[in-house]
Write a protein that holds these residues in place. Structure first.
Motif, PDB file in Angstrom:
ATOM      1  N   TYR A 170     -20.027  73.665 -71.939  1.00 52.08           N
ATOM      2  CA  TYR A 170     -19.210  72.815 -72.797  1.00 52.08           C
ATOM      3  C   TYR A 170     -18.234  72.010 -71.940  1.00 52.08           C
ATOM      4  O   TYR A 170     -17.499  72.567 -71.129  1.00 52.08           O
ATOM      5  CB  TYR A 170     -18.452  73.662 -73.825  1.00 52.08           C
ATOM      6  N   TYR A 171     -18.265  70.673 -72.143  1.00 54.66           N
ATOM      7  CA  TYR A 171     -17.437  69.748 -71.378  1.00 54.66           C
ATOM      8  C   TYR A 171     -16.608  68.891 -72.339  1.00 54.66           C
ATOM      9  O   TYR A 171     -17.021  68.624 -73.469  1.00 54.66           O
ATOM     10  CB  TYR A 171     -18.307  68.829 -70.509  1.00 54.66           C
ATOM     11  N   PRO A 172     -15.446  68.416 -71.890  1.00 55.75           N
ATOM     12  CA  PRO A 172     -14.566  67.651 -72.785  1.00 55.75           C
ATOM     13  C   PRO A 172     -14.995  66.204 -72.937  1.00 55.75           C
ATOM     14  O   PRO A 172     -15.666  65.635 -72.072  1.00 55.75           O
ATOM     15  CB  PRO A 172     -13.218  67.738 -72.075  1.00 55.75           C
ATOM     16  N   THR A 173     -14.565  65.604 -74.036  1.00 54.96           N
ATOM     17  CA  THR A 173     -14.750  64.171 -74.255  1.00 54.96           C
ATOM     18  C   THR A 173     -13.410  63.436 -74.312  1.00 54.96           C
ATOM     19  O   THR A 173     -13.380  62.217 -74.350  1.00 54.96           O
ATOM     20  CB  THR A 173     -15.525  63.915 -75.561  1.00 54.96           C
ATOM     21  N   TYR A 220      -8.792  64.020 -73.426  1.00 56.36           N
ATOM     22  CA  TYR A 220      -7.720  64.871 -72.932  1.00 56.36           C
ATOM     23  C   TYR A 220      -6.415  64.474 -73.609  1.00 56.36           C
ATOM     24  O   TYR A 220      -6.272  63.341 -74.094  1.00 56.36           O
ATOM     25  CB  TYR A 220      -7.581  64.800 -71.407  1.00 56.36           C
ATOM     26  N   SER A 252     -13.814  74.533 -78.318  1.00 57.50           N
ATOM     27  CA  SER A 252     -13.576  73.154 -78.742  1.00 57.50           C
ATOM     28  C   SER A 252     -12.466  72.505 -77.928  1.00 57.50           C
ATOM     29  O   SER A 252     -12.398  71.281 -77.833  1.00 57.50           O
ATOM     30  CB  SER A 252     -13.212  73.106 -80.224  1.00 57.50           C
ATOM     31  N   ALA A 253     -11.594  73.326 -77.311  1.00 56.53           N
ATOM     32  CA  ALA A 253     -10.508  72.807 -76.473  1.00 56.53           C
ATOM     33  C   ALA A 253     -10.018  73.926 -75.562  1.00 56.53           C
ATOM     34  O   ALA A 253     -10.059  75.103 -75.919  1.00 56.53           O
ATOM     35  CB  ALA A 253      -9.364  72.284 -77.325  1.00 56.53           C
ATOM     36  N   ALA A 267     -17.279  77.443 -71.660  1.00 54.48           N
ATOM     37  CA  ALA A 267     -16.824  76.161 -71.107  1.00 54.48           C
ATOM     38  C   ALA A 267     -17.160  76.106 -69.627  1.00 54.48           C
ATOM     39  O   ALA A 267     -17.429  77.128 -68.989  1.00 54.48           O
ATOM     40  CB  ALA A 267     -15.324  75.993 -71.325  1.00 54.48           C
ATOM     41  N   LEU A 310      -7.943  69.739 -72.414  1.00 56.01           N
ATOM     42  CA  LEU A 310      -9.238  69.098 -72.483  1.00 56.01           C
ATOM     43  C   LEU A 310      -9.795  69.375 -73.875  1.00 56.01           C
ATOM     44  O   LEU A 310      -9.869  70.536 -74.294  1.00 56.01           O
ATOM     45  CB  LEU A 310     -10.196  69.653 -71.428  1.00 56.01           C
ATOM     46  N   GLU A 311     -10.206  68.327 -74.586  1.00 51.93           N
ATOM     47  CA  GLU A 311     -10.557  68.484 -75.978  1.00 51.93           C
ATOM     48  C   GLU A 311     -11.908  67.857 -76.282  1.00 51.93           C
ATOM     49  O   GLU A 311     -12.527  67.224 -75.438  1.00 51.93           O
ATOM     50  CB  GLU A 311      -9.465  67.882 -76.852  1.00 51.93           C
ATOM     51  N   MET A 313     -14.717  69.394 -76.847  1.00 46.82           N
ATOM     52  CA  MET A 313     -15.732  70.014 -76.000  1.00 46.82           C
ATOM     53  C   MET A 313     -17.107  69.945 -76.667  1.00 46.82           C
ATOM     54  O   MET A 313     -17.264  70.248 -77.845  1.00 46.82           O
ATOM     55  CB  MET A 313     -15.367  71.463 -75.721  1.00 46.82           C
ATOM     56  N   THR A 314     -18.101  69.533 -75.883  1.00 44.19           N
ATOM     57  CA  THR A 314     -19.466  69.441 -76.384  1.00 44.19           C
ATOM     58  C   THR A 314     -20.417  70.066 -75.378  1.00 44.19           C
ATOM     59  O   THR A 314     -20.139  70.087 -74.175  1.00 44.19           O
ATOM     60  CB  THR A 314     -19.900  67.990 -76.622  1.00 44.19           C
TER      61      THR A 314
END
Length: 265
Positions: A239-242, A244, A70-71, A103, A259-260, A262-263
């Motif tokens: 998983y990539y962040p949406t 920061y 998730s981060a 991630a 980086l937070e 994460m999706t």
């Protein structure tokens, strides 16, 4: 801890209006307990630590209740702002903990720029470049930024792989690639550079994302979270962040660059 505290307040407020809402108190208690239980199931794993200035830095990854990242980020102690090298750029490499394998990122490179870097008048202030690399060290070594490598550096990615509004800067940096910036950022609009977010590409593919932050801004002990401008597509499923964040925690006397949100994309 902060999210749980806010949730507690909300539950108390809702319980106080129970007659109006028509719900039983036990319904809200069940909802609250379930949500806090899910939050408590998240777990943070730390990676390797290294000396940074007079302090230390270490990588970490937080997994949600389902075991998905998730981060991810790096923490460094307040003493890290002091005793840093005074010469040229110095890089500190931190592998991510193995729990972050889902991630999109391989490792973190903290670049200390005591004199800043180009362009002059913009990024020429002492600052950290925190690179989250999507490629390994051997792949980075292939990025030479020599004349023979310019075709790879200048190769533009397909538009759907670039966040809306981002534009490329000339040339590239060895072991990094071509830097793409957001011209609407404050530092390009007559405001001083404090922090910003950059994307990096090489041979038409994204190879890193990069929060940048000045020493002066860190000394203000910020509590900053920003939504990212995102591309429509990514090179691989991961998983990539949406968003920061750049934060300071009084209780631990540590800074966080993360980086937070994460999706899976």
């Amino acid at each position: 801890m902060k999210k749980i505290g806010v949730l507690s307040v909300l539950c108390i407020l809702v319980l106080s209006t129970i007659v109006v809402s028509g719900y039983a108190e036990e319904d809200f208690r069940t909802l609250f307990e379930a949500q806090t239980e899910n939050q408590s199931l998240s777990e943070t794993f730390t990676g390797e630590s290294k000396a940074l200035g007079d302090g230390i830095a270490y990588s970490w990854a937080t997994l949600d209740a389902e075991g998905n990242p998730s981060a991810i980020g790096v923490n460094f102690t307040e003493l890290s702002l002091y005793g840093l090298p005074e010469g040229e750029l110095t890089e500190y490499i931190l592998p991510l903990p193995e729990e972050a394998s889902a991630a999109a990122y391989d490792h973190i490179g903290i670049d200390w720029n005591p004199k800043g870097h180009e362009p002059q008048g913009i990024y020429d202030r002492p600052h950290f470049d925190v690179h989250f690399y999507m490629i390994g060290q051997k792949e980075r070594d292939k990025i030479t930024a020599t004349e023979e490598d310019m075709a790879n550096l200048s190769k533009d990615p397909e538009p759907e792989y670039v966040p809306e509004g981002y534009v490329s800067t000339p040339g590239g940096i060895p072991r990094m690639g071509a830097h793409w910036i957001d011209p609407t950022s404050p530092e390009f609009n007559e405001q001083p550079f404090e922090e910003t977010f950059i994307y990096g590409f090489y041979d038409g593919e994204m190879v890193f994302v990069e929060p940048m932050v000045t020493i002066d801004f860190l000394k203000t002990k910020p509590e900053l979270t920003k939504q990212l401008k995102l591309p429509k597509c990514y090179p691989t499923e991961a998983y990539y962040p949406t968003s920061y964040s750049i934060r300071y925690a009084e209780n631990t006397e540590e800074y966080t660059v993360s980086l937070e949100g994460m999706t899976l994309r």
